[in-house]
Scaffold this motif. Structure first.
Motif, PDB file in Angstrom:
ATOM      1  N   ALA A 192     -30.531 -15.150  -5.838  1.00 28.51           N
ATOM      2  CA  ALA A 192     -31.597 -16.112  -6.147  1.00 28.51           C
ATOM      3  C   ALA A 192     -32.876 -15.426  -6.593  1.00 28.51           C
ATOM      4  O   ALA A 192     -33.823 -16.099  -7.001  1.00 28.51           O
ATOM      5  N   TYR A 193     -32.913 -14.099  -6.514  1.00 29.90           N
ATOM      6  CA  TYR A 193     -34.139 -13.359  -6.797  1.00 29.90           C
ATOM      7  C   TYR A 193     -33.949 -12.425  -7.985  1.00 29.90           C
ATOM      8  O   TYR A 193     -32.907 -11.771  -8.121  1.00 29.90           O
ATOM      9  N   ASP A 194     -34.975 -12.386  -8.823  1.00 29.62           N
ATOM     10  CA  ASP A 194     -34.881 -11.640 -10.074  1.00 29.62           C
ATOM     11  C   ASP A 194     -35.689 -10.352 -10.076  1.00 29.62           C
ATOM     12  O   ASP A 194     -35.403  -9.447 -10.851  1.00 29.62           O
ATOM     13  N   TYR A 195     -36.699 -10.291  -9.242  1.00 27.76           N
ATOM     14  CA  TYR A 195     -37.580  -9.132  -9.217  1.00 27.76           C
ATOM     15  C   TYR A 195     -37.565  -8.519  -7.825  1.00 27.76           C
ATOM     16  O   TYR A 195     -37.657  -9.233  -6.820  1.00 27.76           O
ATOM     17  N   TRP A 196     -37.486  -7.189  -7.789  1.00 26.85           N
ATOM     18  CA  TRP A 196     -37.346  -6.468  -6.530  1.00 26.85           C
ATOM     19  C   TRP A 196     -38.315  -5.299  -6.475  1.00 26.85           C
ATOM     20  O   TRP A 196     -38.530  -4.616  -7.479  1.00 26.85           O
ATOM     21  N   GLY A 197     -38.854  -5.080  -5.288  1.00 33.07           N
ATOM     22  CA  GLY A 197     -39.625  -3.878  -5.064  1.00 33.07           C
ATOM     23  C   GLY A 197     -38.713  -2.683  -4.921  1.00 33.07           C
ATOM     24  O   GLY A 197     -37.486  -2.813  -4.878  1.00 33.07           O
ATOM     25  N   GLN A 198     -39.299  -1.512  -4.806  1.00 36.48           N
ATOM     26  CA  GLN A 198     -38.517  -0.281  -4.773  1.00 36.48           C
ATOM     27  C   GLN A 198     -37.920   0.009  -3.401  1.00 36.48           C
ATOM     28  O   GLN A 198     -37.061   0.879  -3.282  1.00 36.48           O
ATOM     29  N   GLY A 199     -38.346  -0.716  -2.391  1.00 35.78           N
ATOM     30  CA  GLY A 199     -37.827  -0.514  -1.048  1.00 35.78           C
ATOM     31  C   GLY A 199     -38.676   0.436  -0.241  1.00 35.78           C
ATOM     32  O   GLY A 199     -39.264   1.381  -0.773  1.00 35.78           O
ATOM     33  N   THR A 200     -38.727   0.183   1.053  1.00 36.98           N
ATOM     34  CA  THR A 200     -39.429   1.072   1.977  1.00 36.98           C
ATOM     35  C   THR A 200     -38.541   1.256   3.200  1.00 36.98           C
ATOM     36  O   THR A 200     -37.986   0.298   3.733  1.00 36.98           O
ATOM     37  N   GLN A 201     -38.393   2.490   3.632  1.00 34.24           N
ATOM     38  CA  GLN A 201     -37.464   2.832   4.711  1.00 34.24           C
ATOM     39  C   GLN A 201     -38.083   2.535   6.075  1.00 34.24           C
ATOM     40  O   GLN A 201     -39.204   2.965   6.369  1.00 34.24           O
ATOM     41  N   VAL A 202     -37.340   1.833   6.898  1.00 27.05           N
ATOM     42  CA  VAL A 202     -37.714   1.607   8.288  1.00 27.05           C
ATOM     43  C   VAL A 202     -36.622   2.219   9.157  1.00 27.05           C
ATOM     44  O   VAL A 202     -35.451   1.881   9.020  1.00 27.05           O
ATOM     45  N   THR A 203     -37.019   3.125  10.039  1.00 22.69           N
ATOM     46  CA  THR A 203     -36.084   3.766  10.943  1.00 22.69           C
ATOM     47  C   THR A 203     -36.553   3.542  12.371  1.00 22.69           C
ATOM     48  O   THR A 203     -37.688   3.883  12.710  1.00 22.69           O
ATOM     49  N   THR A 221     -32.901  -0.734  11.572  1.00 21.63           N
ATOM     50  CA  THR A 221     -33.000   0.392  10.647  1.00 21.63           C
ATOM     51  C   THR A 221     -32.371   0.020   9.310  1.00 21.63           C
ATOM     52  O   THR A 221     -31.211  -0.399   9.242  1.00 21.63           O
ATOM     53  N   ALA A 222     -33.155   0.161   8.239  1.00 21.21           N
ATOM     54  CA  ALA A 222     -32.695  -0.243   6.910  1.00 21.21           C
ATOM     55  C   ALA A 222     -33.774   0.090   5.893  1.00 21.21           C
ATOM     56  O   ALA A 222     -34.899   0.420   6.258  1.00 21.21           O
ATOM     57  N   ILE A 223     -33.399  -0.033   4.628  1.00 27.06           N
ATOM     58  CA  ILE A 223     -34.397  -0.048   3.561  1.00 27.06           C
ATOM     59  C   ILE A 223     -34.792  -1.512   3.361  1.00 27.06           C
ATOM     60  O   ILE A 223     -33.915  -2.368   3.188  1.00 27.06           O
ATOM     61  N   TYR A 224     -36.072  -1.774   3.406  1.00 28.37           N
ATOM     62  CA  TYR A 224     -36.576  -3.135   3.279  1.00 28.37           C
ATOM     63  C   TYR A 224     -37.116  -3.360   1.872  1.00 28.37           C
ATOM     64  O   TYR A 224     -37.890  -2.541   1.356  1.00 28.37           O
ATOM     65  N   TYR A 225     -36.705  -4.490   1.278  1.00 28.30           N
ATOM     66  CA  TYR A 225     -37.098  -4.833  -0.079  1.00 28.30           C
ATOM     67  C   TYR A 225     -37.817  -6.175  -0.108  1.00 28.30           C
ATOM     68  O   TYR A 225     -37.382  -7.128   0.539  1.00 28.30           O
ATOM     69  N   CYS A 226     -38.889  -6.252  -0.900  1.00 22.14           N
ATOM     70  CA  CYS A 226     -39.468  -7.550  -1.183  1.00 22.14           C
ATOM     71  C   CYS A 226     -38.878  -8.054  -2.499  1.00 22.14           C
ATOM     72  O   CYS A 226     -38.476  -7.256  -3.345  1.00 22.14           O
ATOM     73  N   ALA A 227     -38.837  -9.377  -2.642  1.00 18.98           N
ATOM     74  CA  ALA A 227     -38.190  -9.960  -3.800  1.00 18.98           C
ATOM     75  C   ALA A 227     -38.883 -11.244  -4.216  1.00 18.98           C
ATOM     76  O   ALA A 227     -39.432 -11.965  -3.370  1.00 18.98           O
ATOM     77  N   ALA A 228     -38.822 -11.530  -5.523  1.00 15.05           N
ATOM     78  CA  ALA A 228     -39.430 -12.733  -6.065  1.00 15.05           C
ATOM     79  C   ALA A 228     -38.478 -13.382  -7.072  1.00 15.05           C
ATOM     80  O   ALA A 228     -37.769 -12.679  -7.799  1.00 15.05           O
ATOM     81  N   PRO A 229     -38.467 -14.699  -7.132  1.00 18.04           N
ATOM     82  CA  PRO A 229     -37.610 -15.394  -8.089  1.00 18.04           C
ATOM     83  C   PRO A 229     -38.303 -15.532  -9.438  1.00 18.04           C
ATOM     84  O   PRO A 229     -39.513 -15.432  -9.545  1.00 18.04           O
ATOM     85  N   LYS A 230     -37.507 -15.774 -10.477  1.00 15.12           N
ATOM     86  CA  LYS A 230     -38.056 -15.999 -11.804  1.00 15.12           C
ATOM     87  C   LYS A 230     -38.564 -17.427 -11.940  1.00 15.12           C
ATOM     88  O   LYS A 230     -39.526 -17.694 -12.652  1.00 15.12           O
ATOM     89  N   ILE A 231     -37.926 -18.343 -11.197  1.00 16.68           N
ATOM     90  CA  ILE A 231     -38.230 -19.760 -11.360  1.00 16.68           C
ATOM     91  C   ILE A 231     -39.107 -20.249 -10.223  1.00 16.68           C
ATOM     92  O   ILE A 231     -38.782 -20.058  -9.045  1.00 16.68           O
TER      93      ILE A 231
END
Length: 124
Positions: free
Chosen positions: A110-121, A90-100
């Motif tokens: 290590a990551y510069d860009y993040w999604g808004q998150g999606t809740q998993v319960t 159970t958590a908020i899950y985020y995707c992430a991407a690096p700039k380089i």
């Protein structure tokens, strides 16, 4: 770069969910991508990372064998298939991407860009 995560929800222990992360704003296939999660009251933690081509993946020990990270570069989309879910997932899950391009790490810094998150319960 914009990242839009989706697919979270409420599931019983032992169940499955598939998260998606739609990316836009640059050439998706040129960069690694990762999933992180933040459980209630805890710090953000690494879940999985995938190389730009999808040929290499790495998982946190807590999800190894249960979660699968994948990507479709033609659709600019990252996925996280989650099976045998446990209440501790159970958590908020985020995707992430690096700039380089070529960056491939397990730390949030290590990551510069993040999604808004999606809740998993996951209920017991």
């Amino acid at each position: 770069v914009q990242l839009q995560a989706s697919g979270g929800g409420l599931v019983q222990a032992g169940g499955s969910l598939r998260l998606s992360c739609a990316a836009s704003g640059r050439a998706f296939g040129g960069y690694s991508m990762a999933w992180f999660r933040q459980p209630p009251g805890k710090k953000r933690e690494f879940v999985a990372v995938i190389s730009s081509s999808g040929s290499a993946t790495y998982y946190a020990d807590s999800v190894k064998g249960r979660f699968t990270i994948s990507r479709d570069n033609a659709r600019n989309t990252l996925y996280l298939e989650m099976n045998s879910l446990k209440p501790q997932d159970t958590a908020i899950y985020y995707c992430a991407a690096p700039k380089i391009s070529g960056s491939y790490g397990t730390m949030p810094a290590a990551y510069d860009y993040w999604g808004q998150g999606t809740q998993v319960t996951v209920s017991s």
